[in-house]
Design an enzyme around this catalytic site. Structure first.
Site, PDB file in Angstrom:
ATOM      1  N   ASP A  10       0.877  -1.209  -0.098  1.00  0.00           N
ATOM      2  CA  ASP A  10      -0.002  -0.094  -0.004  1.00  0.00           C
ATOM      3  C   ASP A  10       0.817   1.183   0.141  1.00  0.00           C
ATOM      4  OD1 ASP A  10      -2.133   1.801   0.106  1.00  0.00           O
ATOM      5  OD2 ASP A  10      -2.925   1.258   2.211  1.00  0.00           O
ATOM      6  N   ALA A  11       1.370   1.744  -1.050  1.00  0.00           N
ATOM      7  CA  ALA A  11       2.204   2.823  -1.466  1.00  0.00           C
ATOM      8  C   ALA A  11       1.600   4.027  -1.941  1.00  0.00           C
ATOM      9  CB  ALA A  11       3.313   2.396  -2.243  1.00  0.00           C
ATOM     10  N   LYS A  12       0.504   3.821  -2.374  1.00  0.00           N
ATOM     11  CA  LYS A  12      -0.240   5.063  -3.132  1.00  0.00           C
ATOM     12  C   LYS A  12       0.694   5.978  -4.218  1.00  0.00           C
ATOM     13  CE  LYS A  12      -3.895   4.877   0.551  1.00  0.00           C
ATOM     14  NZ  LYS A  12      -3.289   3.935   1.371  1.00  0.00           N
ATOM     15  N   ARG A  13       1.419   5.547  -4.750  1.00  0.00           N
ATOM     16  CA  ARG A  13       2.456   6.106  -5.525  1.00  0.00           C
ATOM     17  C   ARG A  13       1.549   6.849  -6.734  1.00  0.00           C
ATOM     18  NH1 ARG A  13       5.139   5.486  -1.365  1.00  0.00           N
ATOM     19  NH2 ARG A  13       7.444   4.531  -1.492  1.00  0.00           N
TER      20      ARG A  13
END
Length: 276
Positions: free
Chosen positions: A91-94
């Site tokens: 879950d990095a939401k890049r």
């Protein structure tokens, strides 16, 4: 992990549970601090206690990156320890483009260079297809696009009117021209359960990653009522409610008990829908 393998896991375990590993070193049991890597030791025990009840794990990158090199090592160790037959989501939401996205993809997908080989990554779509396609270059990897979140600020942009509906609807429609339902998923908050019927108009076959059940007030029953498909089509995440069920030496057993409660509820919903 292929879509067929994911669906098989769901049917085999009668579960669509994702355990969120939002592991905060200030919240884990104190006795773990004697270990060389307390965060990994915590995650390892959580995984051992729940791996037969869930079909995915989801470390949140921020909890690891905030600890610098130590945190990155904890994340690498957790990635490598996660069973290969369980979907491993970062879950990095890049949300960047060009060489930046290429390197984000390499960081989380290329084990030879980074030590990590996650199966899926969460991304923000604000910069368009340039911020998504670099991840799709990796065969067998999933991209999970933020669509409709459960955050208070979701109304700031996600419900803005466009020529093709609300902005979140436009995001889903456009993203599905970049790849199929075997490569793309969408994040939809559980507190938006009545919107699932609408979302399924534009994403009838995509899996939806659903945070917000439990601690944030989302209803599992409503999520399933409005969002479940013939292949289930849902991955429901629970983080704090499972991993912090106890702050004592029994934390792993307590986590298993909470995960089992959710798995049993999910089994009932899967049976009701005729998925299993």
């Amino acid at each position: 992990m292929s879509r067929a393998q994911l669906v098989e896991q769901i049917k085999q375990k009668k579960s669509f549970l994702c355990v969120g590993l939002d592991t905060d070193i200030d919240k884990i049991p104190q006795f773990l601090l004697q270990y060389p890597d307390p965060v990994f030791e915590f995650n390892k025990r959580i995984i051992d206690a729940t791996k037969d009840l869930c079909i995915a794990y989801k470390p949140n990158a921020a909890f690891y990156e905030s600890r610098g090199l130590k945190g990155l090592q904890s994340l690498i160790s957790t990635s490598q320890y996660t069973p290969k037959n369980i979907l491993n989501i970062i879950d990095a939401k890049r949300g960047d483009i060009g060489n930046t996205s290429d390197n984000y993809a390499k960081a989380f997908f290329n084990e030879e260079t980074s030590g990590m080989s996650f199966d899926a990554i969460t991304v923000t779509p604000y910069m368009g297809n340039d911020s998504v396609t670099p991840y799709l270059k990796y065969d067998g990897k999933w991209v999970i696009i933020l669509a409709l979140t459960s955050s208070v600020g979701s109304k700031d942009f996600q419900y803005l009117e466009t020529e093709s509906g609300f902005l979140y609807e436009t995001v889903i429609q456009k993203a599905n021209t970049w790849a199929g339902a075997d490569r793309l998923m969408f994040v939809v908050g559980a507190t938006k359960s009545t919107e699932f019927t609408n979302i399924r108009k534009y994403a009838p076959d995509n899996f939806l990653l659903v945070p917000g059940v439990g601690a944030q007030g989302g209803s599992l029953e409503d999520v399933c009522k409005y969002g479940m498909t013939k292949d289930c089509g849902l991955i429901v995440n629970s983080s704090r409610g499972i991993i912090y069920a106890s702050n004592g030496e029994d934390f792993a057993e307590a986590a298993r008990a909470e995960a089992l409660k959710l798995q049993q509820q999910m089994q009932a919903e899967l049976e009701k829908a005729g998925v299993v």
